[in-house]
Scaffold this motif. Structure first.
Motif, PDB file in Angstrom:
ATOM      1  N   ALA A  18       1.116  -0.837   0.262  1.00 42.48           N
ATOM      2  CA  ALA A  18       0.359  -0.421   0.025  1.00 42.48           C
ATOM      3  C   ALA A  18       0.388   1.610  -0.448  1.00 42.48           C
ATOM      4  O   ALA A  18       0.420   2.161  -1.097  1.00 42.48           O
ATOM      5  CB  ALA A  18      -0.647   0.084   1.207  1.00 42.48           C
ATOM      6  N   LEU A  22       0.787   3.864  -2.781  1.00 35.32           N
ATOM      7  CA  LEU A  22       1.021   5.383  -2.803  1.00 35.32           C
ATOM      8  C   LEU A  22       1.469   6.576  -2.956  1.00 35.32           C
ATOM      9  O   LEU A  22       1.928   7.237  -3.239  1.00 35.32           O
ATOM     10  CB  LEU A  22       0.187   6.353  -1.320  1.00 35.32           C
ATOM     11  CG  LEU A  22      -0.625   4.972  -0.285  1.00 35.32           C
ATOM     12  CD1 LEU A  22      -0.967   5.677   0.883  1.00 35.32           C
ATOM     13  CD2 LEU A  22      -2.033   6.033  -1.491  1.00 35.32           C
ATOM     14  N   ASN A  26       3.479  10.301  -6.028  1.00 35.89           N
ATOM     15  CA  ASN A  26       4.420  11.580  -5.441  1.00 35.89           C
ATOM     16  C   ASN A  26       4.384  11.959  -6.533  1.00 35.89           C
ATOM     17  O   ASN A  26       5.126  11.380  -7.261  1.00 35.89           O
ATOM     18  CB  ASN A  26       5.137  10.952  -3.780  1.00 35.89           C
ATOM     19  CG  ASN A  26       4.148  10.993  -2.855  1.00 35.89           C
ATOM     20  OD1 ASN A  26       4.346   9.917  -1.692  1.00 35.89           O
ATOM     21  ND2 ASN A  26       2.832  10.942  -3.036  1.00 35.89           N
ATOM     22  N   GLN A  36       5.252  14.667  -1.197  1.00 34.26           N
ATOM     23  CA  GLN A  36       3.623  14.339  -1.138  1.00 34.26           C
ATOM     24  C   GLN A  36       2.807  14.614  -1.564  1.00 34.26           C
ATOM     25  O   GLN A  36       1.791  15.199  -0.872  1.00 34.26           O
ATOM     26  CB  GLN A  36       3.267  14.445   0.310  1.00 34.26           C
ATOM     27  CG  GLN A  36       4.877  12.990   1.081  1.00 34.26           C
ATOM     28  CD  GLN A  36       4.388  12.053   2.261  1.00 34.26           C
ATOM     29  OE1 GLN A  36       3.333  13.087   3.537  1.00 34.26           O
ATOM     30  NE2 GLN A  36       5.297  11.833   2.754  1.00 34.26           N
ATOM     31  N   PHE A  38      -1.105  13.511  -4.560  1.00 31.44           N
ATOM     32  CA  PHE A  38      -1.362  12.736  -5.600  1.00 31.44           C
ATOM     33  C   PHE A  38      -1.629  13.559  -6.935  1.00 31.44           C
ATOM     34  O   PHE A  38      -1.899  14.492  -7.312  1.00 31.44           O
ATOM     35  CB  PHE A  38      -3.076  12.796  -5.244  1.00 31.44           C
ATOM     36  CG  PHE A  38      -3.831  11.131  -5.626  1.00 31.44           C
ATOM     37  CD1 PHE A  38      -2.663   9.981  -4.873  1.00 31.44           C
ATOM     38  CD2 PHE A  38      -4.101  11.356  -6.448  1.00 31.44           C
ATOM     39  CE1 PHE A  38      -3.436   9.566  -5.517  1.00 31.44           C
ATOM     40  CE2 PHE A  38      -4.491  10.680  -7.688  1.00 31.44           C
ATOM     41  CZ  PHE A  38      -4.257   9.248  -6.766  1.00 31.44           C
TER      42      PHE A  38
END
Length: 276
Positions: A18, A22, A26, A36, A38
């Protein structure tokens, strides 16, 4: 009773996966580092740049060739091993399993020494036997990577087929022989259909491990012949573009999962139709 194992699985597998997913969304810059936010920048770069397509095509091409070689050589090996008796069976089983006791790096370095260059051991042997007329470049080529991977993955195919052969009644072969069937007919019409599940399961294992292999492609292929695993490694540790490396790793994982699940579904459907 299952809770401790489930918690360990979540901690060492699901959470890192996970976090990698994620991380792939970045942003990264040479001077600002990882940011950081999205964004789809990394995925868009992989989708639009043909360089990444070439890397993934090479990865799966090498994996398919290694799988075919292990199936063509490993299935007969397992059949011969299953027919052996006494101490010879245990000895050759140890020979087959022996490479698994040695580091994959050590085995691959051994192949690098055997390949050498134009005067390598393999080229000298092939030329002395008259198989080839000129040296074949093995190092830093797909040919060398496929040969080394096939050797590294061979035990997995042999064990899968050998396990399937344990469920085959040898009296069936004797019955077919008593009815006038030749050895080729027995192998083609009796033995092969019964060990096919072992060959297919071994092929899935070999393909998955070959497509995600790192040590063998990095040593034999070098920096001039990258695959998806070495590409992700370079992005993480050389260019320090962790988000792009994470996107490559996630895409490789998703592709392998889809291929394995799809293959299992086709195999189950095939044998459900056969035994219906």
């Amino acid at each position: 009773m299952v809770l401790p194992a489930l918690m360990l699985f979540v901690a060492v597998v699901l959470i890192p996966l996970a976090m990698t997913v994620l991380l792939s969304f970045n942003d990264w810059g040479q001077y600002k580092g990882i940011e950081q936010v999205f964004i789809l920048k990394n995925w868009r770069e992989i989708w639009e740049d043909d360089y990444f397509l070439e890397m993934f095509l090479r990865t799966f091409r090498i994996a398919v060739l290694a799988t075919l070689i292990t199936a063509l050589l490993g299935a007969p090996e397992a059949y011969i091993l299953n027919r052996m008796q006494g101490r010879w069976k245990g000895f050759f089983l140890l020979v087959i399993l022996g490479p698994l006791l040695i580091s994959v790096v050590a085995r691959t370095l051994g192949w690098a020494l055997l390949f050498g260059g134009a005067n390598g051991v393999v080229n000298k042997a092939l030329m002395s036997l008259g198989v080839i007329g000129a040296p074949i470049p093995f190092m830093f080529t797909e040919t060398g990577v496929v040969v080394a991977l096939a050797h590294v993955m061979m035990p997995f195919m042999v064990l899968s087929v050998w396990a399937a052969l344990q469920r085959v009644d040898p009296q069936i072969e004797n019955a077919a022989m008593s009815l006038g069937a030749g050895h080729a007919t027995i192998l083609r019409r009796i033995v092969l259909p019964q060990i096919m599940p072992g060959i297919l399961s071994g092929a899935i294992i070999v393909f998955s491990l070959s497509a995600s292999a790192f040590a063998t492609p990095s040593i034999i292929g070098g920096r001039r012949l990258k695959v998806a695993a070495t590409l992700a490694y370079d992005e993480f540790l050389n260019t320090l573009n962790w988000p792009l490396g994470a996107a490559v790793a996630v895409l490789l994982l998703v592709a392998l999962v889809l291929i394995v699940v799809g293959s299992n579904a086709l195999i189950e459907r095939r044998y459900a139709e056969v035994f219906r």
